[in-house]
Each structure stands twice: as structure tokens, then as C-alpha cells.
Design an enzyme around this catalytic site. Structure first.
Site, PDB file in Angstrom:
ATOM      1  N   HIS A  56      22.559  84.190   8.507  1.00  0.00           N
ATOM      2  CA  HIS A  56      22.310  82.936   8.474  1.00  0.00           C
ATOM      3  C   HIS A  56      23.425  82.661   7.985  1.00  0.00           C
ATOM      4  O   HIS A  56      23.364  81.097   7.856  1.00  0.00           O
ATOM      5  CB  HIS A  56      21.302  82.879   7.229  1.00  0.00           C
ATOM      6  N   ASP A  62      20.379  88.358   7.087  1.00  0.00           N
ATOM      7  CA  ASP A  62      20.279  87.557   6.071  1.00  0.00           C
ATOM      8  C   ASP A  62      21.543  86.670   6.000  1.00  0.00           C
ATOM      9  O   ASP A  62      22.586  86.883   6.766  1.00  0.00           O
ATOM     10  CB  ASP A  62      20.107  88.231   4.760  1.00  0.00           C
TER      11      ASP A  62
END
Ligand SMILES: *[C@@H]1O[C@H](CO)[C@@H](O)[C@H](O)[C@H]1NC(C)=O
Ligand SMILES: *[C@@H]1O[C@H](CO)[C@@H](O)[C@H](O)[C@H]1NC(C)=O
Ligand SMILES: *[C@@H]1O[C@H](CO)[C@@H](O)[C@H](O)[C@H]1NC(C)=O
Length: 314
Positions: free
Chosen positions: A207, A184
Site C-alpha cells: 500500500h 499492506d
């Protein structure tokens, strides 16, 4: 009371840090029971733990504090460094990731964060490795004047919700010389994040460095003064979205490759646009067939200068 509770939490945490230190080498164990600790949930074990800490800290070589299973009551106590630091946390995430059902239901299982820092001030955390967390690797809440350096974070790129370092309601934070590979956000900042400098962090997979998860609660504090400098990204996406005020955010000397065509994505809300956003020396590549690399902005004001790849949308 909140702060003493928090203090106890960091105390336990510090113990864990030492406990897991250098377990592979020849390690000298300092068992709190030998220092008179009593696991009855009533006796104050502060002195026993502190004595174990001091001796472990002074030990010339790899040392660990051993806390057997039991409930050890403690008053707030200061575990003071510097001492033999470093160590790693293995969150054993693969056993738990299949149970992350937060995409399917709002009433979902909340998996534990590996390392939490709640209401910590004036601290420096360094040379810590965190691997395979079940949820976020590190979570900073209500911290002030903290440094994080030489942090190594690793989890597979497809692991769910494994943010590297999440920061909320914290100010004067420096993160530097660290490597984050995760599923993430490498670093995410939510409401109340102020004066945060992120320098020489390598992110990927992941991310990217994000400002997000905002606008969920009433009366959220703004996000102010975020500076990201000399960071490199490989195979990351990058974003900022919000319903609270974001201003004075700088991205300086950012290099790497993006996994999505839109490498710079600044999405702010029309009701509270992002202000004073600065982009300088951005060089992000995208290798996909739907290229070239692009940027996307909405409701953003600021400046961009020096190299801009993708071309700036500000
Ligand atoms: C949940 O869905 C979002 C978008 O639909 C996706 O980006 C995210 O990776 C998913 N998370 C998990 C834990 O599957
Ligand atoms: C971040 O860097 C700026 C200068 O670029 C400095 O003014 C600020 O104090 C720094 N903040 C922290 C928390 O180190
Ligand atoms: C960032 O990198 C530039 C050039 O590589 C260097 O001159 C500068 O000192 C670096 N800044 C920091 C804060 O590391």
C-alpha cells in the site's frame, strides 16, 4: 525495568537471528547447553548464552546458536557485534492468514508480529530477510537512533495486515537500500514518529509508505520530519490520514506505478491540517482504464516543485 525487559527481548531476538542464520549451508551449531545453560526457569543463563554468542560470532563461517526447548532465565546481557550477520525469518503466514478476522470483529485474533524492536537505541539492523509474516514483519516501538538497511521483505500482495515495517513513538530512524513486497503498507508510521529518513526503498506490491492509524488514543504525539527519498513503487497506493499533527514531511524523487488512479493521496483532518508538506520530483504512472493518474489533497499546506506526475494537489 521496562528497558531491561526490552533488553531481554532484543537478546532473545538476537539469538533467533543467529539461530536462523545461513541454515542451508554447512552450519556450525553452538548449543547453549554445552556452555552450561540450565532450562529450569531459575538459573541465570546470561554467561552461558554470552559464551555461546562469542564463539558463534568468532566462528569463521556459517554459525548458529542452538537453544533447545525450555525456559531459560536471563539477566540483561549485551550481545555485541559485529559478527557473521544476516539470516531470514519465515513467519509461515499462510497457515495463519485465514484466521485474521479483524475486518469482521473488533474483538479479533491478534496474530504475532515477526520481529519486534522495543525501546532499542543506537542500533543497526541489516541483511535480514523476512518472509510470509503472520502480521507485521517488523515493528519498532520507542526506538531511537536506529538504522535498518538491506532488509528484504516478501509476502503476497493479498496477505492481510502484513505491514513491512511499522514505526511508532520512535525518532532518528533511517531505512535504506531495502526491498519490501507485501499485502499492506510497505512502511507505516503512526503517532510519535519523528525524524525518519526513508531512502532507496523499493515498495511493491503493497500500500506504499503511509502515515496513518492515528487519532485512536488520547494525547497522541505528532508526526514530524519524515523524508522519503529516491524510492520506487510498483503497483502501490499511497496515503496519509490523521487526527494528530503531521508536519515537515518530504517526498523526494519518487518513481513507479500506482494500482489506483489516485497515486498521491494526502488526506488530513480539518481540525489539525498537515503542514510543511514537500513534494519534489514525483513520477507515478497509472495504467487503469479510468486514468489519467491523479492526486488528491485535503487540508494540506506545503510546496511542490520539479516534476509532478500526477499534477500536484498542494
Ligand atoms: C479490511 O477492509 C479494508 C477496507 O474495507 C481493506 O482495505 C483491508 O484490506 C481489509 N483487511 C483484511 C485483513 O481483509
Ligand atoms: C534525515 O535527513 C536530513 C537531511 O535531509 C538530516 O538533517 C537528518 O538528520 C536525517 N535524519 C536521520 C535520522 O538520519
Ligand atoms: C537520489 O538520486 C539522485 C539522482 O538519481 C542522486 O543524485 C542522489 O544522490 C540520491 N540521493 C540519495 C540520498 O541517495
Amino acid at each position: 525495568m521496562g528497558s531491561s525487559l526490552a533488553f531481554q527481548r532484543i537478546c532473545i531476538l538476537m539469538l533467533l537471528l543467529v539461530w536462523i542464520t545461513k541454515v542451508r549451508g554447512q552450519t556450525k551449531f553452538f548449543n547453549v547447553m554445552k556452555y552450561g545453560a540450565v532450562p529450569d526457569g531459575k538459573t541465570d543463563n546470561s554467561k552461558a548464552f554470552l559464551n555461546a554468542w562469542n564463539e558463534a560470532c568468532e566462528w569463521n563461517g556459517a554459525s548458529s546458536i542452538l537453544v533447545p526447548t525450555g525456559i531459560f532465565k536471563m539477566e540483561p546481557v549485551l550481545f555485541k557485534g559485529p559478527c557473521n550477520g544476516g539470516g531470514s525469518f519465515d513467519g509461515q503466514g499462510p497457515s495463519a492468514w485465514p484466521f485474521n478476522n479483524c475486518n469482521k470483529t473488533s474483538n479479533c485474533n491478534h496474530l504475532p508480529v515477526s520481529i519486534r524492536f522495543d525501546f532499542i537505541t543506537n542500533s543497526w539492523v541489516h541483511h535480514i530477510t523476512s518472509m510470509d509474516s503472520k502480521n507485521f514483519h517488523m515493528h519498532l516501538l520507542g526506538c531511537k537512533n536506529m538504522k535498518l538497511s538491506n532488509i528484504r521483505i516478501s509476502t503476497p500482495g493479498d496477505s492481510p495486515n502484513t505491514d513491512g515495517i511499522h514505526i511508532g513513538r520512535s525518532s532518528d530512524i533511517q531505512i535504506f537500500d531495502s526491498t519490501i513486497a507485501t499485502g499492506d503498507d510497505c512502511i507505516s508510521m503512526s503517532h510519535g514518529s519523528k525524524n525518519i529518513n526513508i531512502t532507496k526503498v523499493h515498495c511493491g506490491p503493497g500500500h506504499g509508505i503511509s502515515i496513518g492509524s492515528l487519532g485512536k488514543l488520547p494525547n497522541e504525539e505528532p508526526v514530524l520530519g519524515i523524508t522519503t527519498r529516491n524510492c520506487t513503487f510498483s503497483g502501490t497506493s499511497n496515503g496519509a490520514a490523521s487526527r494528530v499533527q503531521i508536519s515537515d514531511v518530504k517526498f523526494i524523487n519518487i518513481r513507479g506505478t500506482s494500482s489506483s488512479k489516485v497515486a498521491v493521496n494526502l488526506q488530513c483532518s480539518s481540525s489539525v491540517p498537515c503542514e510543511k508538506i514537500e513534494l519534489m520530483d514525483i513520477n507515478l504512472a497509472y495504467k487503469g482504464s479510468d486514468g489519467p493518474v491523479d492526486s488528491s489533497c485535503s487540508h494540506v499546506s506545503g510546496v511542490s516543485y520539479s516534476k509532478q506526475m500526477p499534477p500536484s494537489c498542494i
